[in-house]
Design a protein around this motif. Structure first.
Motif, PDB file in Angstrom:
ATOM      1  N   ALA A  55       0.833  -1.208   0.000  1.00 26.83           N
ATOM      2  CA  ALA A  55       0.000   0.000   0.000  1.00 26.83           C
ATOM      3  C   ALA A  55       0.869   1.259   0.000  1.00 26.83           C
ATOM      4  CB  ALA A  55      -0.930  -0.006   1.204  1.00 26.83           C
ATOM      5  N   LYS A  56       1.938   1.234   0.769  1.00 18.32           N
ATOM      6  CA  LYS A  56       2.844   2.387   0.833  1.00 18.32           C
ATOM      7  C   LYS A  56       3.492   2.636  -0.523  1.00 18.32           C
ATOM      8  CE  LYS A  56       6.694   4.293   3.452  1.00 18.32           C
ATOM      9  NZ  LYS A  56       7.639   4.118   4.551  1.00 18.32           N
ATOM     10  N   MET A  57       3.924   1.562  -1.188  1.00 21.19           N
ATOM     11  CA  MET A  57       4.543   1.694  -2.509  1.00 21.19           C
ATOM     12  C   MET A  57       3.546   2.295  -3.508  1.00 21.19           C
ATOM     13  SD  MET A  57       6.044  -1.331  -4.914  1.00 21.19           S
ATOM     14  CE  MET A  57       6.247  -1.075  -6.669  1.00 21.19           C
ATOM     15  N   MET A  62       1.662   6.849  -6.726  1.00 20.03           N
ATOM     16  CA  MET A  62       0.520   7.624  -7.216  1.00 20.03           C
ATOM     17  C   MET A  62       0.683   9.109  -6.875  1.00 20.03           C
ATOM     18  SD  MET A  62      -1.460   5.525  -8.844  1.00 20.03           S
ATOM     19  CE  MET A  62      -3.029   6.350  -8.981  1.00 20.03           C
ATOM     20  N   ASP A  63       1.173   9.398  -5.668  1.00 23.65           N
ATOM     21  CA  ASP A  63       1.397  10.788  -5.274  1.00 23.65           C
ATOM     22  C   ASP A  63       2.392  11.472  -6.209  1.00 23.65           C
ATOM     23  OD1 ASP A  63      -0.376  10.700  -3.165  1.00 23.65           O
ATOM     24  OD2 ASP A  63       1.161  10.512  -1.605  1.00 23.65           O
ATOM     25  N   LYS A  64       3.455  10.762  -6.560  1.00 20.52           N
ATOM     26  CA  LYS A  64       4.468  11.336  -7.458  1.00 20.52           C
ATOM     27  C   LYS A  64       3.922  11.523  -8.872  1.00 20.52           C
ATOM     28  CE  LYS A  64       8.530   9.491  -5.109  1.00 20.52           C
ATOM     29  NZ  LYS A  64       9.537   8.439  -5.115  1.00 20.52           N
ATOM     30  N   LYS A  65       3.213  10.531  -9.368  1.00 19.94           N
ATOM     31  CA  LYS A  65       2.772  10.545 -10.762  1.00 19.94           C
ATOM     32  C   LYS A  65       1.543  11.418 -11.000  1.00 19.94           C
ATOM     33  CE  LYS A  65       2.522   8.115 -14.865  1.00 19.94           C
ATOM     34  NZ  LYS A  65       3.613   7.989 -15.749  1.00 19.94           N
ATOM     35  N   PHE A  66       0.577  11.383 -10.065  1.00 15.93           N
ATOM     36  CA  PHE A  66      -0.706  12.051 -10.298  1.00 15.93           C
ATOM     37  C   PHE A  66      -1.051  13.118  -9.260  1.00 15.93           C
ATOM     38  CE2 PHE A  66      -1.184   7.697 -12.087  1.00 15.93           C
ATOM     39  CZ  PHE A  66      -1.347   8.048 -13.411  1.00 15.93           C
ATOM     40  N   TRP A  70      -3.471  10.686  -2.387  1.00 14.90           N
ATOM     41  CA  TRP A  70      -3.955   9.356  -2.750  1.00 14.90           C
ATOM     42  C   TRP A  70      -4.006   8.492  -1.495  1.00 14.90           C
ATOM     43  CZ3 TRP A  70      -5.987   7.806  -7.276  1.00 14.90           C
ATOM     44  CH2 TRP A  70      -5.813   8.656  -8.374  1.00 14.90           C
ATOM     45  N   HIS A  71      -4.968   7.579  -1.456  1.00 12.48           N
ATOM     46  CA  HIS A  71      -5.148   6.664  -0.338  1.00 12.48           C
ATOM     47  C   HIS A  71      -5.276   5.256  -0.898  1.00 12.48           C
ATOM     48  CE1 HIS A  71      -5.980  10.203   2.140  1.00 12.48           C
ATOM     49  NE2 HIS A  71      -6.640  10.635   1.077  1.00 12.48           N
ATOM     50  N   VAL A  72      -4.753   4.275  -0.136  1.00 14.13           N
ATOM     51  CA  VAL A  72      -4.750   2.884  -0.603  1.00 14.13           C
ATOM     52  C   VAL A  72      -5.134   1.963   0.546  1.00 14.13           C
ATOM     53  CG1 VAL A  72      -3.353   1.041  -1.623  1.00 14.13           C
ATOM     54  CG2 VAL A  72      -2.863   3.424  -2.206  1.00 14.13           C
ATOM     55  N   GLY A  95      -5.215 -11.930  -7.378  1.00 17.63           N
ATOM     56  CA  GLY A  95      -4.862 -13.182  -6.716  1.00 17.63           C
ATOM     57  C   GLY A  95      -6.048 -13.876  -6.073  1.00 17.63           C
ATOM     58  N   GLY A  96      -7.241 -13.644  -6.584  1.00 14.89           N
ATOM     59  CA  GLY A  96      -8.426 -14.313  -6.056  1.00 14.89           C
ATOM     60  C   GLY A  96      -9.187 -13.470  -5.064  1.00 14.89           C
ATOM     61  N   SER A  97      -8.695 -13.357  -3.816  1.00 18.09           N
ATOM     62  CA  SER A  97      -9.463 -12.685  -2.774  1.00 18.09           C
ATOM     63  C   SER A  97      -8.797 -11.423  -2.219  1.00 18.09           C
ATOM     64  CB  SER A  97      -9.725 -13.654  -1.620  1.00 18.09           C
ATOM     65  OG  SER A  97      -8.500 -14.108  -1.087  1.00 18.09           O
ATOM     66  N   LEU A  98      -7.660 -11.042  -2.754  1.00 19.66           N
ATOM     67  CA  LEU A  98      -6.979  -9.831  -2.279  1.00 19.66           C
ATOM     68  C   LEU A  98      -7.563  -8.621  -2.993  1.00 19.66           C
ATOM     69  CD1 LEU A  98      -4.652  -8.850  -0.438  1.00 19.66           C
ATOM     70  CD2 LEU A  98      -3.214  -8.852  -2.468  1.00 19.66           C
ATOM     71  N   ALA A  99      -8.134  -7.708  -2.222  1.00 16.89           N
ATOM     72  CA  ALA A  99      -8.755  -6.513  -2.800  1.00 16.89           C
ATOM     73  C   ALA A  99      -7.825  -5.313  -2.636  1.00 16.89           C
ATOM     74  CB  ALA A  99     -10.088  -6.238  -2.113  1.00 16.89           C
ATOM     75  N   VAL A 100      -7.853  -4.430  -3.622  1.00 15.52           N
ATOM     76  CA  VAL A 100      -7.076  -3.191  -3.593  1.00 15.52           C
ATOM     77  C   VAL A 100      -8.018  -2.050  -3.946  1.00 15.52           C
ATOM     78  CG1 VAL A 100      -5.096  -1.933  -4.521  1.00 15.52           C
ATOM     79  CG2 VAL A 100      -5.017  -4.429  -4.379  1.00 15.52           C
ATOM     80  N   CYS A 101      -8.066  -1.053  -3.084  1.00 19.22           N
ATOM     81  CA  CYS A 101      -8.865   0.144  -3.358  1.00 19.22           C
ATOM     82  C   CYS A 101      -7.933   1.338  -3.334  1.00 19.22           C
ATOM     83  CB  CYS A 101      -9.977   0.308  -2.334  1.00 19.22           C
ATOM     84  SG  CYS A 101     -11.061   1.702  -2.722  1.00 19.22           S
ATOM     85  N   VAL A 102      -7.924   2.103  -4.413  1.00 21.33           N
ATOM     86  CA  VAL A 102      -7.077   3.296  -4.555  1.00 21.33           C
ATOM     87  C   VAL A 102      -7.982   4.456  -4.897  1.00 21.33           C
ATOM     88  CG1 VAL A 102      -5.140   4.305  -5.809  1.00 21.33           C
ATOM     89  CG2 VAL A 102      -5.214   1.836  -5.470  1.00 21.33           C
TER      90      VAL A 102
END
Length: 106
Positions: A55-57, A62-66, A70-72, A95-102
């Motif tokens: 999440a930190k990466m 995202m902060d640098k690029k856009f 940004w929150h993750v 990976g099936g059940s790993l969710a990512v919200c950005v």
């Protein structure tokens, strides 16, 4: 012993089937969506056992690029309700059940 081999084969098949990113919801423009999705996959693969580092990466990239704010959130089995800037939300599974919200909010 034969049962163990079958179980490993089924697990490998499951991982192969669910190793692609599945977008659940997004309102990002196409180019931003593709870059964010690739970044999320890279971070989750690099830090497979440490969601906080992934999440930190993602956030720092995202902060640098856009631009900032940004929150993750990365994990399994969570619900959320966020206020975000229009065209700045991505919710995906990997990976099936790993969710990512950005999302971005200022």
């Amino acid at each position: 012993m034969a049962g163990t081999g079958e179980a490993k084969k089924e697990e490998a098949d499951y991982k192969r089937l669910h190793s692609f990113p599945l977008i659940r919801h997004t309102d990002m423009p196409e180019e931003m969506r593709v870059e964010t999705m690739e970044l999320c996959v890279t971070a989750c693969e690099k830090f497979a056992t440490n969601n906080e580092s992934a999440a930190k990466m993602i956030k720092e990239s995202m902060d640098k690029k856009f631009g900032s704010s940004w929150h993750v959130v990365i994990g399994e089995g969570f619900g959320f309700e966020v206020t975000h800037e229009v065209k700045n939300l991505l919710y995906m599974f990997f990976g099936g059940s790993l969710a990512v919200c950005v999302w971005k909010c200022s």
